[in-house]
Design a protein around this motif. Structure first.
Motif, PDB file in Angstrom:
ATOM      1  N   VAL A  12       0.858  -1.176   0.000  1.00  0.00           N
ATOM      2  CA  VAL A  12       0.000   0.000   0.000  1.00  0.00           C
ATOM      3  C   VAL A  12       0.897   1.230   0.000  1.00  0.00           C
ATOM      4  O   VAL A  12       1.789   1.360   0.833  1.00  0.00           O
ATOM      5  CB  VAL A  12      -0.918   0.006   1.241  1.00  0.00           C
ATOM      6  N   GLN A  13       0.659   2.100  -0.938  1.00  0.00           N
ATOM      7  CA  GLN A  13       1.442   3.326  -0.989  1.00  0.00           C
ATOM      8  C   GLN A  13       0.775   4.374  -0.107  1.00  0.00           C
ATOM      9  O   GLN A  13      -0.426   4.580  -0.183  1.00  0.00           O
ATOM     10  CB  GLN A  13       1.536   3.862  -2.416  1.00  0.00           C
ATOM     11  N   GLU A  14       1.578   4.977   0.727  1.00  0.00           N
ATOM     12  CA  GLU A  14       1.040   6.037   1.573  1.00  0.00           C
ATOM     13  C   GLU A  14       0.869   7.287   0.728  1.00  0.00           C
ATOM     14  O   GLU A  14       1.633   7.536  -0.193  1.00  0.00           O
ATOM     15  CB  GLU A  14       1.994   6.326   2.738  1.00  0.00           C
ATOM     16  N   GLU A  15      -0.163   8.043   1.080  1.00  0.00           N
ATOM     17  CA  GLU A  15      -0.374   9.289   0.371  1.00  0.00           C
ATOM     18  C   GLU A  15       0.760  10.243   0.703  1.00  0.00           C
ATOM     19  O   GLU A  15       1.188  10.328   1.846  1.00  0.00           O
ATOM     20  CB  GLU A  15      -1.697   9.913   0.797  1.00  0.00           C
ATOM     21  N   SER A  16       1.238  10.927  -0.303  1.00  0.00           N
ATOM     22  CA  SER A  16       2.296  11.892  -0.045  1.00  0.00           C
ATOM     23  C   SER A  16       1.680  13.095   0.661  1.00  0.00           C
ATOM     24  O   SER A  16       0.535  13.474   0.402  1.00  0.00           O
ATOM     25  CB  SER A  16       2.975  12.314  -1.341  1.00  0.00           C
ATOM     26  N   PRO A  17       2.432  13.699   1.561  1.00  0.00           N
ATOM     27  CA  PRO A  17       1.875  14.839   2.299  1.00  0.00           C
ATOM     28  C   PRO A  17       1.581  16.000   1.347  1.00  0.00           C
ATOM     29  O   PRO A  17       2.269  16.200   0.352  1.00  0.00           O
ATOM     30  CB  PRO A  17       2.972  15.209   3.291  1.00  0.00           C
ATOM     31  N   SER A  19       1.566  19.670   0.084  1.00  0.00           N
ATOM     32  CA  SER A  19       2.589  20.709   0.207  1.00  0.00           C
ATOM     33  C   SER A  19       2.074  21.883   1.036  1.00  0.00           C
ATOM     34  O   SER A  19       0.860  22.094   1.164  1.00  0.00           O
ATOM     35  CB  SER A  19       3.006  21.210  -1.180  1.00  0.00           C
ATOM     36  N   ASP A  20       3.008  22.637   1.571  1.00  0.00           N
ATOM     37  CA  ASP A  20       2.654  23.828   2.350  1.00  0.00           C
ATOM     38  C   ASP A  20       1.854  24.818   1.503  1.00  0.00           C
ATOM     39  O   ASP A  20       0.877  25.404   1.982  1.00  0.00           O
ATOM     40  CB  ASP A  20       3.914  24.517   2.881  1.00  0.00           C
ATOM     41  N   VAL A  21       2.261  24.994   0.274  1.00  0.00           N
ATOM     42  CA  VAL A  21       1.569  25.935  -0.609  1.00  0.00           C
ATOM     43  C   VAL A  21       0.137  25.464  -0.841  1.00  0.00           C
ATOM     44  O   VAL A  21      -0.805  26.266  -0.789  1.00  0.00           O
ATOM     45  CB  VAL A  21       2.320  26.097  -1.953  1.00  0.00           C
ATOM     46  N   ALA A  22      -0.037  24.158  -1.039  1.00  0.00           N
ATOM     47  CA  ALA A  22      -1.386  23.626  -1.269  1.00  0.00           C
ATOM     48  C   ALA A  22      -2.262  23.825  -0.030  1.00  0.00           C
ATOM     49  O   ALA A  22      -3.438  24.190  -0.141  1.00  0.00           O
ATOM     50  CB  ALA A  22      -1.314  22.147  -1.648  1.00  0.00           C
ATOM     51  N   LEU A  23      -1.688  23.614   1.152  1.00  0.00           N
ATOM     52  CA  LEU A  23      -2.446  23.832   2.385  1.00  0.00           C
ATOM     53  C   LEU A  23      -2.848  25.296   2.520  1.00  0.00           C
ATOM     54  O   LEU A  23      -3.987  25.609   2.882  1.00  0.00           O
ATOM     55  CB  LEU A  23      -1.627  23.385   3.603  1.00  0.00           C
ATOM     56  N   LEU A  24      -1.911  26.174   2.233  1.00  0.00           N
ATOM     57  CA  LEU A  24      -2.208  27.599   2.331  1.00  0.00           C
ATOM     58  C   LEU A  24      -3.298  27.991   1.331  1.00  0.00           C
ATOM     59  O   LEU A  24      -4.211  28.749   1.678  1.00  0.00           O
ATOM     60  CB  LEU A  24      -0.934  28.412   2.089  1.00  0.00           C
ATOM     61  N   ARG A  25      -3.230  27.451   0.130  1.00  0.00           N
ATOM     62  CA  ARG A  25      -4.238  27.752  -0.891  1.00  0.00           C
ATOM     63  C   ARG A  25      -5.604  27.173  -0.494  1.00  0.00           C
ATOM     64  O   ARG A  25      -6.632  27.771  -0.791  1.00  0.00           O
ATOM     65  CB  ARG A  25      -3.816  27.217  -2.259  1.00  0.00           C
ATOM     66  N   GLN A  26      -5.614  26.014   0.161  1.00  0.00           N
ATOM     67  CA  GLN A  26      -6.882  25.443   0.626  1.00  0.00           C
ATOM     68  C   GLN A  26      -7.527  26.370   1.649  1.00  0.00           C
ATOM     69  O   GLN A  26      -8.743  26.527   1.676  1.00  0.00           O
ATOM     70  CB  GLN A  26      -6.666  24.060   1.246  1.00  0.00           C
ATOM     71  N   LEU A  36      -5.088  24.959   7.377  1.00  0.00           N
ATOM     72  CA  LEU A  36      -4.259  25.941   8.076  1.00  0.00           C
ATOM     73  C   LEU A  36      -3.710  25.345   9.374  1.00  0.00           C
ATOM     74  O   LEU A  36      -2.546  25.552   9.708  1.00  0.00           O
ATOM     75  CB  LEU A  36      -5.058  27.208   8.365  1.00  0.00           C
ATOM     76  N   GLY A  37      -4.540  24.593  10.074  1.00  0.00           N
ATOM     77  CA  GLY A  37      -4.088  23.928  11.297  1.00  0.00           C
ATOM     78  C   GLY A  37      -2.946  22.958  11.018  1.00  0.00           C
ATOM     79  O   GLY A  37      -1.980  22.876  11.781  1.00  0.00           O
ATOM     80  N   GLN A  38      -3.051  22.230   9.921  1.00  0.00           N
ATOM     81  CA  GLN A  38      -1.982  21.316   9.526  1.00  0.00           C
ATOM     82  C   GLN A  38      -0.697  22.084   9.249  1.00  0.00           C
ATOM     83  O   GLN A  38       0.392  21.682   9.656  1.00  0.00           O
ATOM     84  CB  GLN A  38      -2.396  20.565   8.254  1.00  0.00           C
ATOM     85  N   LEU A  39      -0.842  23.189   8.563  1.00  0.00           N
ATOM     86  CA  LEU A  39       0.315  24.023   8.240  1.00  0.00           C
ATOM     87  C   LEU A  39       0.972  24.540   9.516  1.00  0.00           C
ATOM     88  O   LEU A  39       2.198  24.485   9.667  1.00  0.00           O
ATOM     89  CB  LEU A  39      -0.130  25.183   7.342  1.00  0.00           C
ATOM     90  N   PHE A  40       0.156  25.020  10.438  1.00  0.00           N
ATOM     91  CA  PHE A  40       0.696  25.508  11.707  1.00  0.00           C
ATOM     92  C   PHE A  40       1.368  24.380  12.481  1.00  0.00           C
ATOM     93  O   PHE A  40       2.431  24.568  13.075  1.00  0.00           O
ATOM     94  CB  PHE A  40      -0.398  26.148  12.553  1.00  0.00           C
ATOM     95  N   SER A  41       0.759  23.203  12.496  1.00  0.00           N
ATOM     96  CA  SER A  41       1.344  22.066  13.209  1.00  0.00           C
ATOM     97  C   SER A  41       2.712  21.706  12.646  1.00  0.00           C
ATOM     98  O   SER A  41       3.626  21.377  13.403  1.00  0.00           O
ATOM     99  CB  SER A  41       0.424  20.848  13.121  1.00  0.00           C
ATOM    100  N   ARG A  42       2.840  21.768  11.350  1.00  0.00           N
ATOM    101  CA  ARG A  42       4.124  21.451  10.712  1.00  0.00           C
ATOM    102  C   ARG A  42       5.241  22.395  11.154  1.00  0.00           C
ATOM    103  O   ARG A  42       6.399  22.001  11.245  1.00  0.00           O
ATOM    104  CB  ARG A  42       4.026  21.546   9.198  1.00  0.00           C
ATOM    105  N   HIS A  43       4.893  23.651  11.352  1.00  0.00           N
ATOM    106  CA  HIS A  43       5.929  24.660  11.556  1.00  0.00           C
ATOM    107  C   HIS A  43       5.933  25.281  12.946  1.00  0.00           C
ATOM    108  O   HIS A  43       6.745  26.173  13.218  1.00  0.00           O
ATOM    109  CB  HIS A  43       5.787  25.747  10.482  1.00  0.00           C
ATOM    110  N   ALA A  44       5.070  24.815  13.833  1.00  0.00           N
ATOM    111  CA  ALA A  44       4.957  25.416  15.167  1.00  0.00           C
ATOM    112  C   ALA A  44       6.244  25.266  15.971  1.00  0.00           C
ATOM    113  O   ALA A  44       6.669  26.219  16.636  1.00  0.00           O
ATOM    114  CB  ALA A  44       3.786  24.801  15.926  1.00  0.00           C
TER     115      ALA A  44
END
Length: 142
Positions: A12-17, A19-26, A36-44
């Motif tokens: 089973v291939q894991e989904e690739s994370p 990107s930060d840009v995609a999260l910001l655009r979402q 946005l929460g995911q983005l903050f969690s990545r960089h907190a």
């Protein structure tokens, strides 16, 4: 081996994370706060470490990171790209730290000026006279 067995035996291939840009655009395009929460969690963690180095106090660093993340929420649509989302977040954190330091300096200066401008205690004769007046007024009360 049938097709079903063959499918199940593949790794089973894991989904690739995302990107930060995609999260910001979402977040900016669709109001997706989870993104946005995911983005903050990545960089907190890095944001906090950066703020700690600048502020030299974990409580002040937390306040600066919180302020930075509020700015990012407010100004996310203004992200232009270029240096990458992570660097943009860190720059906003550093700016929030500088603003907090300036605010603390201004507050201390204001406090010092206020302390200098406070009136010296009045003449002791004035204080005695005021005390006597208060006593006389209290004696008149029923």
């Amino acid at each position: 081996m049938n097709a079903e067995t063959e499918q199940n035996s593949r790794p089973v291939q894991e989904e690739s994370p995302v990107s930060d840009v995609a999260l910001l655009r979402q977040y900016t395009g669709h109001g997706n706060r989870e993104a946005l929460g995911q983005l903050f969690s990545r960089h907190a963690d890095q944001a906090f470490r950066t703020a700690c180095r600048i502020m030299r106090n974990p409580t002040d660093a937390e306040d600066a990171v919180q302020s930075a993340f509020v700015r990012i929420m407010r100004d996310a649509a203004g992200y232009r790209g270029g240096e990458g989302v992570r660097m943009w977040i860190i720059q906003v954190v550093m700016s929030a730290c500088r603003d907090a330091i300036r605010k603390n300096i201004r507050r201390r200066q204001h406090e010092d000026e206020s302390a200098e401008n406070m009136e010296e205690p009045g003449n002791t004769d004035d204080a005695v006279e005021m005390g006597n007046l208060v006593k006389r007024l209290l004696d008149v009360l029923p």
